[in-house]
Each structure stands twice: as C-alpha cells, then as structure tokens.
Design a protein around this motif. Structure first.
Motif, PDB file in Angstrom:
ATOM      1  N   ILE A 286      15.534   1.918  -9.666  1.00  0.00           N
ATOM      2  CA  ILE A 286      14.408   1.206  -9.044  1.00  0.00           C
ATOM      3  C   ILE A 286      14.325   1.635  -7.584  1.00  0.00           C
ATOM      4  O   ILE A 286      15.300   1.524  -6.838  1.00  0.00           O
ATOM      5  CB  ILE A 286      14.598  -0.322  -9.149  1.00  0.00           C
ATOM      6  CG1 ILE A 286      14.917  -0.730 -10.596  1.00  0.00           C
ATOM      7  CG2 ILE A 286      13.363  -1.058  -8.626  1.00  0.00           C
ATOM      8  CD1 ILE A 286      15.336  -2.177 -10.766  1.00  0.00           C
ATOM      9  N   LEU A 287      13.162   2.151  -7.199  1.00  0.00           N
ATOM     10  CA  LEU A 287      12.946   2.653  -5.832  1.00  0.00           C
ATOM     11  C   LEU A 287      11.612   2.119  -5.330  1.00  0.00           C
ATOM     12  O   LEU A 287      10.841   1.563  -6.101  1.00  0.00           O
ATOM     13  CB  LEU A 287      12.859   4.192  -5.857  1.00  0.00           C
ATOM     14  CG  LEU A 287      14.098   4.971  -6.260  1.00  0.00           C
ATOM     15  CD1 LEU A 287      13.730   6.427  -6.488  1.00  0.00           C
ATOM     16  CD2 LEU A 287      15.155   4.860  -5.169  1.00  0.00           C
ATOM     17  N   SER A 288      11.333   2.345  -4.039  1.00  0.00           N
ATOM     18  CA  SER A 288      10.049   1.835  -3.558  1.00  0.00           C
ATOM     19  C   SER A 288       8.881   2.640  -4.138  1.00  0.00           C
ATOM     20  O   SER A 288       7.836   2.094  -4.436  1.00  0.00           O
ATOM     21  CB  SER A 288      10.002   1.816  -2.036  1.00  0.00           C
ATOM     22  OG  SER A 288      10.340   3.073  -1.562  1.00  0.00           O
ATOM     23  N   ARG A 289       9.102   3.922  -4.308  1.00  0.00           N
ATOM     24  CA  ARG A 289       8.021   4.758  -4.859  1.00  0.00           C
ATOM     25  C   ARG A 289       8.599   5.813  -5.782  1.00  0.00           C
ATOM     26  O   ARG A 289       9.723   6.229  -5.611  1.00  0.00           O
ATOM     27  CB  ARG A 289       7.315   5.506  -3.743  1.00  0.00           C
ATOM     28  CG  ARG A 289       6.317   4.684  -3.073  1.00  0.00           C
ATOM     29  CD  ARG A 289       5.393   5.468  -2.170  1.00  0.00           C
ATOM     30  NE  ARG A 289       4.449   4.515  -1.620  1.00  0.00           N
ATOM     31  CZ  ARG A 289       3.416   4.041  -2.278  1.00  0.00           C
ATOM     32  NH1 ARG A 289       3.155   4.460  -3.504  1.00  0.00           N
ATOM     33  NH2 ARG A 289       2.610   3.154  -1.734  1.00  0.00           N
ATOM     34  N   PHE A 290       7.795   6.252  -6.712  1.00  0.00           N
ATOM     35  CA  PHE A 290       8.218   7.380  -7.533  1.00  0.00           C
ATOM     36  C   PHE A 290       6.969   7.942  -8.168  1.00  0.00           C
ATOM     37  O   PHE A 290       5.903   7.317  -8.132  1.00  0.00           O
ATOM     38  CB  PHE A 290       9.221   6.931  -8.593  1.00  0.00           C
ATOM     39  CG  PHE A 290       8.625   5.975  -9.551  1.00  0.00           C
ATOM     40  CD1 PHE A 290       8.092   6.418 -10.733  1.00  0.00           C
ATOM     41  CD2 PHE A 290       8.522   4.630  -9.229  1.00  0.00           C
ATOM     42  CE1 PHE A 290       7.463   5.543 -11.589  1.00  0.00           C
ATOM     43  CE2 PHE A 290       7.893   3.758 -10.082  1.00  0.00           C
ATOM     44  CZ  PHE A 290       7.364   4.214 -11.266  1.00  0.00           C
TER      45      PHE A 290
END
Ligand code: ADP
Ligand code: ASP
Ligand code: MG
Length: 447
Positions: A286-290
């Motif tokens: 889980i990341l802020s953007r991808f």
C-alpha cells in the motif's frame, strides 16, 4: 527500522509462535519493532467469558489452558503469565458478583489477551537467542480519549512513542515486542482502539519512528479482491493506494482496521499486508500512488447488518434549514453515518449497527420529517477507478438486473475511489459473488 505486526492467527499456538520467530529472525537486520495481537481467538473468548460472568459463571479454563500449554510447549517461565491470569480471574469474579460489565471494564478485560501474548512471544524469542523485551503500549506513550472499546489516540502520543524508541534508532540492542490494540486514557484506565486495532497500533508506531516500512502479517496473501469467505477464489491485489485501502477497510473489509491507514498515509510510509503462513508471497503493498494500469475495479467489499434511514421533509423548514437540522440531530445523538444520498426534500442514509438505540434519533427527526427505518441491509462497495464509473455501473447493473437484485440506494464517494449501493442482507453475498465473477474471474476480452 521497520514495524512488523502479527495478528491473532499468526500467534495462535506454539507452532505458529515458532514460525513467527523464524520470520522475525529473517528481518532482524531491518531492526524491527514487533506488534502482537492476542493469541488466536482470545479476544472473542475474553468477551464471551465476560458475558458468562454477567450470568454468574466464572469460566476461564480455555484461556488458561491455551496460555499455559503454549508456555509449557515453548519451555518458558510462566510467572508473568500466571500473575496476569490470576488477575483476570479476580476481575471475572468481580463481574460475576455485580452482574454487569461496563465498556470500561470490557477494555480492561480484553487487554489481558495482548498483555499475555507479548510476554510469551518475548520470552520465546529470548530463549532462542533474540534479545527481546515486551512492552504494554500504554507504557511507551499510547494515550487515548476515554471512548472505551473504540478509543481515539491523542496526538501527543506520537512524540512519546518516538522518544521511547529513540535510543534503538542508533543502537538496536534489543527487539521490542509491543501489545497491539490497547492504550490508556489520561486517567490511567485501559482503553482499546476498536476490534482489529493492532493494525492501527502498528501504523502509529511506524509513523512515530518514521519506519522504512510497516508490515502486517495475517493469514491471507494480502488484500484480496473480496472477502475469501464469500468468494473462495478471491485473488491478492499487488498494489493499492492508501485512500483505496482506507475505503475498503471502512466499508467492511475485515482485513484492516478502518483507521489504520491514516498514520502511515500522513508520513507516507509503505504499508505491506503479508501472509505469515506463506511468507515468500509478496502480499499487498500500500503506497500513496501507483500505476493502476487502468483496471476498473480493485476490491469489492460488503458490510452486512446495516440500517437504512429515509428522511422526507414535512416542509416545515426550508431546504437549507432542513439539511442543517437533520445533521444537527445526528451530531446531538452522536450517531455516525456511512453512506448518504439526498434530493431536494429527502435524505437516505445508512447507519452502522453498532450505533445501538435509535429511538432518540427517530423522535427528533420526526419533528421535521417522515422517517422510515429499515434494518437488515448490506452495503456493497466497489473500490476502484471511478474515472471509469459509467463502465463500472453499466456492468454492475447488467449483472444485478439479470439476477433480479434490487438496488435501494447508491452513492459515489467524494474520495473518488468508491461506489457503494444497498441491497437486502439476504442478497448481499450472491451479489458480491456475481460481481466478482464479472469483474475479476472473466478475462477482459471475453466480457
Ligand atoms: P489479523 O487479525 O491476523 O491481523 P484479520 O483476521 O483481522 O487478521 O484479517 C484477515 C482476515 O480478513 C482474512 O482471514 C479474511 O478472512 C478476512 N478478509 C475479509 N475481507 C478480506 C479481503 N478483501 N482481503 C483479505 N482478507 C479479507
Ligand atoms: N485482539 C484484538 C481483536 O481481536 C485486536 C487485533 O487483533 O487487532 O480485535
Ligand atoms: Mg485483525
């Protein structure tokens, strides 16, 4: 440093604890702070024991047996375990005398689960050569408000937690094992962060120590396309954004605590969901953007046992006055709303079943509106790329129409990552199974 959290199923018995120890050893070079949940179903068992105590029976055999037998099998000293289990027995005897259990007492009671598990895990790690130390989260800075059973962390906790581990940042001389889920309020009473709260504990510690990564170890290969108990062929999702993960947790996916994304998201700390039963699987990152590769949907969730409220203005108030008064009533009654749809003179919204008594709400609303309350509803939420909402909706309604499933309310979240709608509880699971088939089990070319 990193944070590694092990949920109940990951520390359910001696064999699992040995296995978790091997996983921790693999990551020692990353200087982990470990967070542990209560062993197996201990939290449920403690709550069940409280119910029995209210009826006059003190019954803790199962809980004692699990902890003593695991300690014996791992050949660890039981003094700490014994003194906690003795205290627990006294507490249950107290409950059985007064025949009632408050939210505050419940939190004190369930805290034994995590307090027992960290002592056992730390003792085992130390016995096999990992210098481990256990901590009760309230002793390293976790302070909450007094909303027992679902308390909110106070902001000043972060500094204290950071300080508690400051020395380890430069000189990692022991591995800390911290209780998930529990904290204390300003008066020193034990509180809990809500069921599944160890995920939040891990995220808070990760933010406080500016961890390189937060890993939560569960019994599934990451976040799956839907609840595997409803759709056994659900597949792991490789990447997801914090915002999407928050939405799916909030809308019923039991895999993560609803508030657990916020601390990690605020500090932009990668958060990974891993499987302790299958450690080589990469899990979900889980990341802020991808790069979302233009997928339509990422995860489907369902939240059962929801109450739907239809509020239609009697036109005693103008439109502004009406909306303002309705929300004021919800505020006064401290009732939170999940989903909302409005027209000029009517509002439909859903309430979580945990809100308890709705009599006061109904009475107040009826002063300005006609109110219909319907229970037994399911919210289905489609978390995905809402830039493609028309396509998602087209496919969805085609399926629902063929199956004769009637949608009772629909809303698209302002977060732009979810579309939710309501069906009857009886149709909820079928609905998810059908949608899963169309969105995830059919190759795109054949759709
Ligand atoms: P732990 O307490 O070990 O951290 P949980 O039991 O709280 O883990 O969460 C994992 C469980 O969540 C899985 O075993 C699964 O049954 C359930 N679950 C529900 N929805 C999902 C989903 N979309 N993805 C993965 N697991 C899910
Ligand atoms: N033991 C607690 C529960 O069962 C907290 C957690 O597991 O995260 O809800
Ligand atoms: Mg959990």
């Amino acid at each position: 440093m990193i944070v590694m959290k092990f949920g109940g199923s990951s520390v359910a018995n001696a064999e699992r604890i040995r296995h978790v120890t091997d996983i921790i050893k693999m990551f020692l070079a990353e200087r982990p702070v470990i967070v542990a949940s209560a062993m197996g179903k201990t939290t449920d068992n403690l709550l069940a024991a409280a119910e029995r105590a209210v009826n006059g029976q003190v019954c803790i055999e199962e809980i004692c047996h699990l902890h003593y037998s695991v300690a014996a099998e791992l050949q660890i000293e039981t003094v700490e375990v014994q003194s906690l289990l003795d205290e627990l027995k006294k507490l249950l005897e107290g409950i059985s005398l007064i025949r009632e259990v408050s939210a505050r007492t419940k939190d004190y009671l369930v805290s034994f689960g995590e307090r027992l598990s960290v002592r056992i895990l730390a003792a085992h790690l130390s016995r096999v050569g990992v210098n481990a130390r256990f901590f009760d989260a309230f002793d390293i800075g976790f302070v909450t408000n007094s909303d027992f059973t679902n308390a909110e962390l106070l902001d000043d906790s972060y500094n204290r937690i950071g300080e508690a581990f400051a020395a380890l940042q430069s000189d990692y001389v022991y591995t800390p094992i911290v209780t998930g889920f529990i904290a204390k309020d300003r008066n020193g009473a034990i509180t809990t962060l809500g069921r599944g709260g160890s995920d939040l504990t891990a995220s808070v510690i990760g933010a406080a120590i500016k961890a390189k990564e937060i890993m939560v170890w569960k019994d599934v290969d990451g976040i799956l396309t839907t609840d595997p108990r409803v759709v056994p062929v659900a597949q792991p999702v490789k990447n997801i954004s914090f915002e999407e993960a928050s939405e799916l947790a909030y809308f019923g996916a039991k895999v993560l605590h609803p508030r657990s994304m916020l601390p990690a998201m605020a500090r932009n700390i990668p958060f990974r969901v891993k499987n302790s039963y299958n450690p080589s699987h990469p899990g979900t990152l889980i990341l802020s953007r991808f790069d979302d590769k233009d997928e339509l949907l990422r995860v489907l969730t369902l939240k059962k046992n929801v109450t739907l409220v239809d509020i239609v203005s009697t036109r005693m108030l103008g439109q502004y006055g009406f909306l303002a008064r309705v929300f004021q009533i919800f505020d006064e009654q401290r009732i939170s709303v999940d989903m909302l749809a409005t027209s000029e003179v009517s509002i439909s919204l859903t309430l979580d079943s945990r809100n308890g008594q709705l009599d006061g709400l109904k009475r107040e609303l009826e002063k300005i509106a006609n109110v219909g309350i319907k229970t037994g509803k399911t919210i289905i939420t489609m978390v995905g790329n809402v830039r493609h909402s028309s396509e998602i909706l087209e496919k969805t309604f085609k399926v629902l129409n063929t199956r004769g499933i009637n949608v009772q309310m629909i809303s698209q979240g302002a977060s732009k990552v979810n579309i939710s709608f309501i069906v009857d509880d009886a149709q909820g699971e079928t609905c998810v199974q059908e949608l899963h088939r169309v969105f995830f089990e059919t190759a795109p070319a054949q759709v």
